[in-house]
Enzyme design. Sequence first.
Site, PDB file in Angstrom:
ATOM      1  N   CYS A  94     -38.194 -87.834  31.671  1.00 23.13           N
ATOM      2  CA  CYS A  94     -39.214 -86.923  32.988  1.00 23.13           C
ATOM      3  C   CYS A  94     -38.249 -85.614  33.008  1.00 23.13           C
ATOM      4  O   CYS A  94     -39.232 -84.609  34.022  1.00 23.13           O
ATOM      5  CB  CYS A  94     -39.658 -87.756  33.866  1.00 23.13           C
ATOM      6  SG  CYS A  94     -38.559 -88.168  35.689  1.00 23.13           S
ATOM      7  N   ARG A 139     -14.530 -86.574  36.102  1.00 19.42           N
ATOM      8  CA  ARG A 139     -13.912 -85.258  36.886  1.00 19.42           C
ATOM      9  C   ARG A 139     -15.079 -84.336  38.173  1.00 19.42           C
ATOM     10  O   ARG A 139     -14.788 -84.089  38.721  1.00 19.42           O
ATOM     11  CB  ARG A 139     -14.917 -83.824  35.496  1.00 19.42           C
ATOM     12  CG  ARG A 139     -14.236 -84.005  34.023  1.00 19.42           C
ATOM     13  CD  ARG A 139     -14.561 -82.740  33.420  1.00 19.42           C
ATOM     14  NE  ARG A 139     -14.753 -81.041  34.379  1.00 19.42           N
ATOM     15  CZ  ARG A 139     -15.720 -80.572  33.911  1.00 19.42           C
ATOM     16  NH1 ARG A 139     -16.281 -80.568  33.013  1.00 19.42           N
ATOM     17  NH2 ARG A 139     -15.366 -79.629  35.421  1.00 19.42           N
ATOM     18  N   HIS A 195     -24.036 -72.955  33.611  1.00 26.08           N
ATOM     19  CA  HIS A 195     -23.402 -74.048  32.795  1.00 26.08           C
ATOM     20  C   HIS A 195     -23.888 -75.372  33.779  1.00 26.08           C
ATOM     21  O   HIS A 195     -23.528 -75.993  32.719  1.00 26.08           O
ATOM     22  CB  HIS A 195     -22.598 -73.973  32.565  1.00 26.08           C
ATOM     23  CG  HIS A 195     -22.238 -72.786  31.359  1.00 26.08           C
ATOM     24  ND1 HIS A 195     -20.590 -72.595  31.423  1.00 26.08           N
ATOM     25  CD2 HIS A 195     -22.843 -72.294  30.486  1.00 26.08           C
ATOM     26  CE1 HIS A 195     -20.347 -71.152  30.184  1.00 26.08           C
ATOM     27  NE2 HIS A 195     -21.817 -71.798  29.947  1.00 26.08           N
ATOM     28  N   LEU A 242      -5.420 -63.699  35.892  1.00 24.77           N
ATOM     29  CA  LEU A 242      -4.145 -64.227  35.904  1.00 24.77           C
ATOM     30  C   LEU A 242      -3.402 -63.591  35.012  1.00 24.77           C
ATOM     31  O   LEU A 242      -2.763 -62.840  35.744  1.00 24.77           O
ATOM     32  CB  LEU A 242      -3.808 -65.696  35.564  1.00 24.77           C
ATOM     33  CG  LEU A 242      -3.507 -66.196  36.331  1.00 24.77           C
ATOM     34  CD1 LEU A 242      -2.918 -68.027  36.217  1.00 24.77           C
ATOM     35  CD2 LEU A 242      -2.808 -66.233  38.056  1.00 24.77           C
ATOM     36  N   ASP A 271     -18.798 -76.359  39.347  1.00 23.34           N
ATOM     37  CA  ASP A 271     -18.767 -77.625  40.532  1.00 23.34           C
ATOM     38  C   ASP A 271     -19.029 -76.623  41.853  1.00 23.34           C
ATOM     39  O   ASP A 271     -19.881 -75.190  41.560  1.00 23.34           O
ATOM     40  CB  ASP A 271     -16.420 -77.240  41.357  1.00 23.34           C
ATOM     41  CG  ASP A 271     -16.113 -75.851  41.189  1.00 23.34           C
ATOM     42  OD1 ASP A 271     -17.042 -74.795  41.930  1.00 23.34           O
ATOM     43  OD2 ASP A 271     -15.538 -74.887  40.016  1.00 23.34           O
TER      44      ASP A 271
END
Length: 237
Positions: A119, A55, A108, A202, A93
Amino acid sequence: MNLFVLTGAGISAESGLGTFRDREGLWRRFDPMRLATPEAFAADPDEVHAFYNLRRQGVVAAQLNAAHAALARLETVLAERGGALFLCTQNVDDLHERAGSGSVTHMHGEILKARCTACRDVRGNRGDLGTDQPCPSCGAAGSLRLDIGWFGEMPMHLGRIEAALDRADLFAAIGTSGAVYPAAGFAARARRNGIRTLEMNLEPSDNAGSFDEARYGPAGAIVPAFVNDICGREAQK
């Protein structure tokens, strides 16, 4: 004008990045419980890393589209006229940033960042991750994971997001399924506060009934048209 824009996978679909919940979405082809939970990472980190390495390569290769560029332009125009755009994305992205958006809130997380589970160091990472890599900060082996939110983990920056939503004049959702909470509840929260709501998608989302108005079509067409409308109104003030 203070404008709150929430973007989802649909805005990046025209850049070649897959969506998640439609008929061809990633979660129709892959089991998210095996690939996108803390438990999955603990049970088989190599499999999770392999999935997200692919990805990540797709994100690095993707090109921004007209919708990303239009939102970057809108941020500049609103700022010049004393307003603000709060751009909140469910996407991991970096296409908004590459388009020139100066302030993007990733609820996210970001696929091009790695986090150390030992750490908590977070830093950019565009290459593959694996269990043999030490943390560049503390040296712990096998401690690196993506800095993204998996199923079962709290979204990031919720306090800042909700504060920005509550002071908005308009809430617009672009390319979202309306199926993932808490983001799916933002439109209803805005309407309760008397804020106008707009869906750009859409097709109608799962929470389409929470919107005052809608524009349907490819993001690369309807988002620039929306931005032109807003910029025209702002210029007339």
